[in-house]
Design an enzyme around this catalytic site. Structure first.
Site, PDB file in Angstrom:
ATOM      1  N   LEU A  19       0.778  -1.137   0.190  1.00 28.31           N
ATOM      2  CA  LEU A  19       0.068   0.107  -0.003  1.00 28.31           C
ATOM      3  C   LEU A  19       0.780   1.222  -0.037  1.00 28.31           C
ATOM      4  O   LEU A  19       1.757   1.247   0.501  1.00 28.31           O
ATOM      5  CB  LEU A  19      -0.731   0.168   1.531  1.00 28.31           C
ATOM      6  N   ASP A  62       2.459  -6.267   2.492  1.00 26.93           N
ATOM      7  CA  ASP A  62       3.050  -5.210   3.531  1.00 26.93           C
ATOM      8  C   ASP A  62       3.762  -5.904   4.545  1.00 26.93           C
ATOM      9  O   ASP A  62       3.992  -5.337   5.698  1.00 26.93           O
ATOM     10  CB  ASP A  62       2.028  -4.222   4.134  1.00 26.93           C
ATOM     11  N   GLU A  67       6.491  -4.022  12.495  1.00 28.58           N
ATOM     12  CA  GLU A  67       6.080  -3.330  13.815  1.00 28.58           C
ATOM     13  C   GLU A  67       4.553  -2.883  13.729  1.00 28.58           C
ATOM     14  O   GLU A  67       4.091  -2.591  14.797  1.00 28.58           O
ATOM     15  CB  GLU A  67       6.856  -1.964  13.624  1.00 28.58           C
ATOM     16  N   ASP A  68       3.738  -2.712  12.851  1.00 31.56           N
ATOM     17  CA  ASP A  68       2.344  -2.342  12.566  1.00 31.56           C
ATOM     18  C   ASP A  68       1.430  -3.531  13.234  1.00 31.56           C
ATOM     19  O   ASP A  68       0.291  -3.243  13.485  1.00 31.56           O
ATOM     20  CB  ASP A  68       1.865  -2.240  11.250  1.00 31.56           C
ATOM     21  N   ARG A  87      -4.363  -5.859   5.588  1.00 31.35           N
ATOM     22  CA  ARG A  87      -3.127  -6.376   6.521  1.00 31.35           C
ATOM     23  C   ARG A  87      -3.710  -6.998   7.681  1.00 31.35           C
ATOM     24  O   ARG A  87      -2.685  -7.348   8.477  1.00 31.35           O
ATOM     25  CB  ARG A  87      -2.459  -4.790   7.054  1.00 31.35           C
ATOM     26  N   ARG A 133      -4.871   5.429   9.976  1.00 30.99           N
ATOM     27  CA  ARG A 133      -4.874   3.774  10.351  1.00 30.99           C
ATOM     28  C   ARG A 133      -5.213   3.584  11.764  1.00 30.99           C
ATOM     29  O   ARG A 133      -5.374   2.415  11.897  1.00 30.99           O
ATOM     30  CB  ARG A 133      -3.301   3.414  10.175  1.00 30.99           C
ATOM     31  N   HIS A 163       2.047   7.370   9.556  1.00 30.91           N
ATOM     32  CA  HIS A 163       1.762   6.865  10.911  1.00 30.91           C
ATOM     33  C   HIS A 163       2.571   8.091  11.815  1.00 30.91           C
ATOM     34  O   HIS A 163       3.340   8.651  11.390  1.00 30.91           O
ATOM     35  CB  HIS A 163       2.705   5.601  11.196  1.00 30.91           C
ATOM     36  N   CYS A 248       9.785   0.561  11.225  1.00 28.67           N
ATOM     37  CA  CYS A 248       8.613  -0.458  10.992  1.00 28.67           C
ATOM     38  C   CYS A 248       9.195  -1.666  10.447  1.00 28.67           C
ATOM     39  O   CYS A 248       8.471  -2.597  10.369  1.00 28.67           O
ATOM     40  CB  CYS A 248       7.769   0.088  10.196  1.00 28.67           C
TER      41      CYS A 248
END
Length: 258
Positions: A19, A62, A67-68, A87, A133, A163, A248
């Site tokens: 993305l 992704d 980290e997300d 995701r 997000r 972010h 990330c």
């Protein structure tokens, strides 16, 4: 002793389909991305970090941005509910990895959304970016998970970048660094240092006075070196094309105890 473990996840074959939200799409070289990722992992290892590779998720472009998927506070892992629905399949493998490490596992539930890249910890203060997000219910669930453990959760508006940690991170002494055009409210941070490059806002604390940065921010590296920090640089150009940065590509777990 505090731990130095880092979760990482190898880039998958569909990385180039990742993305993009705030930048124009550029062609990504998947082979070069793998080389850069391996060099990033080697840099962590060279500075005392034990890297733990999460099982790949090849159908999720992704997934390298591990980290997300989880936010750590002490030994508590908060499994996120990413703001991009595509995701959400990334979290299962990360949940297994943190459980194997003995973490206490919590989850963000609907209607909350939370990306780990929206969470910046400075001591016991946990800044949570409220933006594209991460929603208000997600912020509330971070409070519910971490404030009983002694955290102070501060919501921060994010509108100019993907972010919160696309805009700001923190130096070893707690000073928050950011590139002013991308920071909504610099005044929310008690100590703030403006840096000259977008990617200069992204640092990973390696321990002591060492920080890891992208090679694309030489002016900021010079600035931080002048402040007495030891700067380690890595080339992550292929991930920057997907709004990725040095933070990330790993989850640093500093407060796990044997």
């Amino acid at each position: 002793m505090p731990s130095k473990k880092a979760l990482v996840r190898r880039p998958g074959p569909r990385l180039a389909e990742g993305l993009v939200t705030h930048i124009e799409r550029e062609k990504v070289d998947p082979d070069l991305a793998v080389e850069q990722w391996e060099a990033y992992v080697e840099a962590l290892g060279a500075h005392g970090w034990e890297t733990i590779e999460v099982d790949p998720e090849d159908d999720c472009p992704d997934s390298v941005f591990v980290e997300d998927t989880v936010v750590m506070y002490r030994n508590v892992a908060l499994i996120t509910r990413p703001g991009a629905e595509s995701r959400r399949a990334e979290t299962a493998g990360v949940e297994e990895a943190v459980a194997r490490l003995g973490c206490s596992v919590n989850w963000v539930w609907e209607p909350g959304t939370l990306d780990g890249g929206d969470v910046l910890k400075v001591g016991d203060t946990v800044y949570v970016g409220r933006g594209g997000r991460t929603n208000a219910a997600g912020v509330q669930q971070v409070r519910a998970a971490f404030e009983p453990l002694g955290a102070r959760v501060v919501a921060v508006p994010v509108s100019k970048v993907l972010h919160l940690k696309s805009a700001v991170t923190a130096l070893p002494d707690g000073t928050v660094v950011g590139h002013i055009p991308h920071v909504d409210r610099p005044s929310l941070f008690p100590r703030f240092l403006s840096v000259p490059e977008e990617s200069g806002a992204h640092v990973v604390l390696l321990g002591g006075h060492r920080v890891l940065m992208a090679a694309s921010a030489p002016q900021t590296a010079e600035l931080l070196t002048g402040l007495g920090l030891e700067v380690v640089t890595v080339d992550i150009s292929e991930f920057e094309k997907l709004e990725g940065c040095v933070t990330c590509l790993s989850v640093r777990m500093r407060e796990l105890y044997a």
